[in-house]
Design an enzyme around this catalytic site. Structure first.
Site, PDB file in Angstrom:
ATOM      1  N   THR A 124       1.019  -1.332  -0.105  1.00 46.00           N
ATOM      2  CA  THR A 124       0.012   0.001  -0.123  1.00 46.00           C
ATOM      3  C   THR A 124       0.872   1.250  -0.071  1.00 46.00           C
ATOM      4  O   THR A 124       1.761   1.250   0.623  1.00 46.00           O
ATOM      5  CB  THR A 124      -0.853   0.011   1.327  1.00 46.00           C
ATOM      6  OG1 THR A 124      -1.578   1.141   1.398  1.00 46.00           O
ATOM      7  CG2 THR A 124      -0.032  -0.055   2.441  1.00 46.00           C
ATOM      8  N   TYR A 148      -2.209   0.324   9.878  1.00 43.98           N
ATOM      9  CA  TYR A 148      -2.026  -0.400   8.572  1.00 43.98           C
ATOM     10  C   TYR A 148      -0.982  -0.154   7.876  1.00 43.98           C
ATOM     11  O   TYR A 148      -0.568  -1.215   7.387  1.00 43.98           O
ATOM     12  CB  TYR A 148      -3.364   0.157   7.992  1.00 43.98           C
ATOM     13  CG  TYR A 148      -3.521  -0.140   6.504  1.00 43.98           C
ATOM     14  CD1 TYR A 148      -3.681  -1.822   6.150  1.00 43.98           C
ATOM     15  CD2 TYR A 148      -3.444   0.586   5.532  1.00 43.98           C
ATOM     16  CE1 TYR A 148      -3.808  -2.006   4.774  1.00 43.98           C
ATOM     17  CE2 TYR A 148      -3.527   0.248   4.079  1.00 43.98           C
ATOM     18  CZ  TYR A 148      -3.891  -0.985   3.941  1.00 43.98           C
ATOM     19  OH  TYR A 148      -3.921  -1.475   2.592  1.00 43.98           O
TER      20      TYR A 148
END
Length: 337
Positions: A124, A148
Site C-alpha cells: 500500500t 495499517y
C-alpha cells in the site's frame, strides 16, 4: 532472463475479496492455473469462479495451507488476505499486526517450507505516510502514520529478508486508491459499509446512502479537498499478472512497484464525475479533516512502466465510475427480493 514455458499454479490468498477476485479473473484470462484460499470473513464464495479450486480457511493455518500447496503443486503466491481500513487499524492496532503481519509471516513460512519460488504481495501507499514530495517514488521515505501502513511495511521487510535467505523472489505492489469493477461485470467491490470514495459515491447515487461526506476543504490543493491517485482494479490485477511473469523470467530479481496512474483527482472532482455519469447530483456533506490525511497522494509510476509491459486500459475517471456504478446496480439486483 528466461522465457515462461510452463505456467505454475498460483495460490491466491483472499481471492474471494475485492482485489483478489479480480486477480483470479486476470490470471484465468491469461491461462494460469489458480487456487484460492479465503476464510470468507470479508470475501464472498460466489466471487470465486466455480471451476477454480477453493479452500476455505485461514492463511495462518499452516498445515491447511501447506497441504493445499502440495496438493495443487503451487509455484507462486499472490497474497491479498488482510485488513485494510485505516481508522480501524488505529482503534485495533494489535488486530492489524496479527492479521496483516503475523499471519503473513505464517504464510511466507509455509511457502518456504513447500518450495514456492515466487511471492507477490499486496502492499500500500500507506507505507509512505505523509509524503514530502509528490508524485511519490518508491525510494521515498517510509514513515507510516497508522498501524495499517506499518503492518504492510513490516511484511515487505520480511519478504526482503526471506528472499535473501531462501530461493524465493518477490514483488511488493504498493497500491494507491483502488476503484472500479470488472468491465464485464464479473466482480466488484461488494463489502457492506465500504469506505472507498467512489464506492460510497455510487451507493449515494443509487439511493443507498443519503449523502457523501467530504472530509476537509482546506487542503493545499486547487479546490481545497484531498487529491488521490485512483487506479482501476482491473488494471491493478493485470499488473499482478505481469509482475508474476517478471519474477519467473528472472528468479534472482525482486521488485517493489507503485501502482497508480501518476495523476490525482480531488474529492470534489470525483464527485463531479459521479454526477456526470449518473446525471444526478449527489448530496455533499462538508466535514472537518480526518487526522493524518495528507493533502495529496499521487504515484510516480515510472518504475513499473519501465520494468513491465504494463499499459493501463481504464485510466479515464468516468470509465472507473461507470464500471463501479454498473457493479453497484448488479449487487442491487442480486439482493432484490
Amino acid at each position: 532472463m528466461r522465457s515462461i514455458t510452463e505456467k505454475p499454479a498460483v495460490l491466491v490468498t483472499g481471492g474471494a475479496g475485492y482485489i483478489g477476485s479480480h486477480a483470479v479473473l486476470a490470471l484465468r484470462d491469461a491461462g494460469w492455473p489458480v487456487v484460492v484460499i479465503d476464510n470468507l470473513s470479508t470475501g464472498f464464495r460466489w466471487a470465486v469462479p466455480q471451476d477454480v479450486p477453493f479452500v476455505q480457511g485461514d492463511i495462518a493455518d499452516q498445515p491447511l495451507v501447506e497441504a493445499a500447496m502440495r496438493e495443487h503443486g503451487i509455484g507462486a503466491v499472490m497474497h491479498f488476505a488482510g485488513s485494510v481500513v485505516v481508522p480501524e487499524s488505529v482503534r485495533d492496532p494489535l488486530g492489524y499486526y496479527r492479521n496483516n503481519t503475523v499471519r503473513s509471516r505464517a504464510l511466507i513460512e509455509s511457502a518456504v517450507t513447500c518450495g514456492v519460488r515466487h511471492f507477490i504481495f499486496s502492499s500500500t501507499a500507506a507505507v509512505y505516510g505523509i509524503p514530502e514530495i509528490v508524485p511519490i517514488v518508491e525510494d521515498s521515505g517510509k514513515a507510516p502514520i497508522n498501524p495499517y501502513g506499518m503492518s504492510k511495511l513490516m511484511t515487505e521487510q520480511m519478504l526482503r529478508d526471506v528472499a535473501a535467505a531462501h530461493p524465493m523472489n518477490f514483488c511488493a505492489l504498493r497500491y494507491f486508491n483502488v476503484a472500479g469493477a470488472d468491465p464485464e461485470n464479473r466482480a466488484g467491490q461488494s463489502t457492506l459499509g465500504a469506505t472507498h470514495l467512489i464506492k460510497v459515491a455510487v451507493e449515494a447515487a443509487l439511493g443507498k446512502r443519503e449523502a457523501v461526506s467530504v472530509y476537509g476543504t482546506d487542503f493545499d490543493t486547487p479546490d481545497g479537498t484531498g487529491v488521490r491517485d485512483y487506479i482501476h482494479v482491473s488494471d491493478l490485477a493485470d499488473a499482478h499478472v505481469l509482475a508474476l511473469g517478471a519474477l519467473i523470467a528472472d528468479p534472482a530479481a525482486s521488485h517493489t512497484f507503485n501502482c497508480g496512474y501518476g495523476r490525482g483527482f480531488s474529492v470534489l472532482e470525483v464527485l463531479d464525475a459521479v454526477d456526470r455519469v449518473t446525471n444526478r447530483p449527489i448530496t455533499r456533506r462538508l466535514e472537518g479533516r480526518r487526522a493524518g490525511d495528507p493533502d495529496a497522494l499521487v504515484a510516480d509510476n515510472g518504475r513499473i512502466t519501465a520494468a513491465l509491459p504494463w499499459r493501463p486500459a481504464h485510466e479515464d475517471l468516468d470509465t472507473i465510475v461507470r464500471h463501479a456504478l454498473a457493479w453497484e446496480r448488479h449487487l442491487a439486483e442480486r439482493t432484490a427480493p
